[in-house]
Design a protein around this motif. Sequence first.
Motif, PDB file in Angstrom:
ATOM      1  N   LEU A   1      43.585  29.934  40.651  1.00 13.30           N
ATOM      2  CA  LEU A   1      42.266  30.373  40.174  1.00 13.30           C
ATOM      3  C   LEU A   1      41.387  29.173  39.830  1.00 13.30           C
TER       4      LEU A   1
ATOM      5  N   VAL B   1      39.973  27.423  42.953  1.00 11.74           N
ATOM      6  CA  VAL B   1      38.854  28.127  43.595  1.00 11.74           C
ATOM      7  C   VAL B   1      37.578  27.983  42.769  1.00 11.74           C
TER       8      VAL B   1
ATOM      9  N   GLU C   1      35.710  36.250  47.966  1.00 10.05           N
ATOM     10  CA  GLU C   1      36.912  35.627  47.420  1.00 10.05           C
ATOM     11  C   GLU C   1      36.638  35.015  46.050  1.00 10.05           C
TER      12      GLU C   1
ATOM     13  N   THR D   1      38.259  36.087  42.473  1.00 14.11           N
ATOM     14  CA  THR D   1      38.900  35.101  41.592  1.00 14.11           C
ATOM     15  C   THR D   1      38.341  35.196  40.172  1.00 14.11           C
TER      16      THR D   1
END
Length: 630
Positions: free
Chosen positions: A285, A288, A332, A336
């Motif tokens: 996490l 990202v 995405e 996240t």
Amino acid sequence: MDLEQENELGMGSEPSKVWSWEGWDERNLPLEPESVAPEGDASQRLQDLRAFYLYGRRPADAPSPGGGVLPALLHPYRDLARVRTDYPLCVNGSNPALRTLTEWTDQFIADHAGEGDAGEQLKRNVYRLESVVRALASEREGERLSVLWDRAAATVLETSNVPPEKEALLRDHVAAVRGALSNDAEVVVCGPQAALRLLQVSARAFWKERCGGWTDELDGLVRALRDILSADFNQSDEARSADHLRESLASADDDVDAGAMSHLLANAPRESALPASRRARIEALVDVLERMQPVFDAGRQPGDGAIRFDRVFEDLEAAVAEVHTRAASMTEFFRTVRIARLEIQNRYRPDIHDPYFAGFDERYLTDDERALCPPVLVHLGDETLSRAEIGTLLGILNASVPVKVMVELRTLYAIDGDAATPGVRLTGAARLASMTAAMNQAYVLQAPLSHVSVLRAALLDGLRFDGPALFSIYAPGASSDPAGAPFLRAAAAAESRVFPVLVFNPAGGATLAERIDIQGNPQPESCWPASAFSFRRADGDDAVMDVAFTPADYLFCDRRLAGHFWMIESDRWHDNLTPVHEFLEMTPEQAAGRIPYLATVGREGHLGRAVVARPLIDVARQCRTYWRGV
């Protein structure tokens, strides 16, 4: 559009007048030609005029427009360097990010000019400096404002012929202006780079406004996740090892025994460590979220392949591909973000949430999340737009695709046929805005480069619009002819209704009247804008007549179309000569036998008349139909 709204682009004043007689010296009024006896009989003169209007046939001795002849209403703007317009622009990284030189100068004077003679002297000196800066900017595109001011100051000081006490005051004023240039700006003239720079500056201001507090929230998520990882690490054997403690205490007291401390900590009670799966999930996490932070904060350096919110694409295929790439990346990212929020609250349950997030796609995004997905910016030139590409572009704008497209038009019409009397037709790209507005899906701006106030407001509104947007901008190329100056031709295109200012916002209301805005045009209630034109009669008396600005006036500025105009000398004038704007409003029966003409002024200030051939009258009628349909 709210032109009063203060924002990073510096909009807080009324839109400036694109056309103004301010500064025009009426002592140099155009002069009406002396009355002379008509040449030949009236019927023959009328026959010659009709032959030219209908078929382009002119007598062998009939002159076409020469250099320096302009439509009457453009005569005061023959020397644009002496006219205060919205150019050049001053672009910098501070707030506001965009101001016109006129705004900057006026604000400086408002802040520093006092009452009385001293204040008037400062105004004169600063305006003199500004006029020199304008002239220099047109010669050195992209220069810094400070450089231009320094050169202007040197020029003014060198050429000033004033008493010593006034020269000292002038030097004080020069120093005061220079000291006010705290944020050095890039100077942008009305030229090839202006439209793209306006788009880039507007996009940056919009994205800074849009991200607002989200940047802080994102930073907080990263910190909270790192705190979880840090707390877990502190419970690990590695964190309690002598080597790690020795490295951590490198700057502390040398008397501390890292080995002894490690032995003590090894026997100390520990809290439960994170499961390996959760630690791996949180580390992913963080990776990202940190990779996406530069998307929302221009101050951070993006990595390779990262989304650049201010990147401008130059072709539609690449732009459409980027739309899909960004959609996947942003989906995405917000997946996240949602998992990160659950982890921070220790509420993530793999058995429940893993299946849910495995199927997470664009459909799951909220309106707030969609608003934080950066749109794709596109800049196209009309020379690259084929008929097929226009169709492709219309298809994109008719879909809910987050693209903001600027189409920069160098010309509004095509010239076909022989060189003597070429045919003229408006291009499809010139009507791209109206075609897009008819689909009622995209935000649409149509405006010439000259209308900075409209551009600043509408570009921001279009970027804020939740959907596609089209910015159709007329930005003519440079020309050595005064009539072909980019600013003059751009403003004339709007004034003549060839390319009127148009803003269409599908979210503006339920009715067409609420969605469309044409208030950026002069005299929008009229078919053709008219102005009082002052001149001097042949007998020496001053006079005023109303002169309308039509497409014929705009097209007169293109010397390639000189064959469609006949500059008739006063001895060939006829009672059936009719101003173009009156001719266009006549029925076929009323127009029979009438000859359309427009008023002109030569370089020496002599008032004249130019008969307009039928092909250009046909173009004017097309523009009238378009305007009335807006």
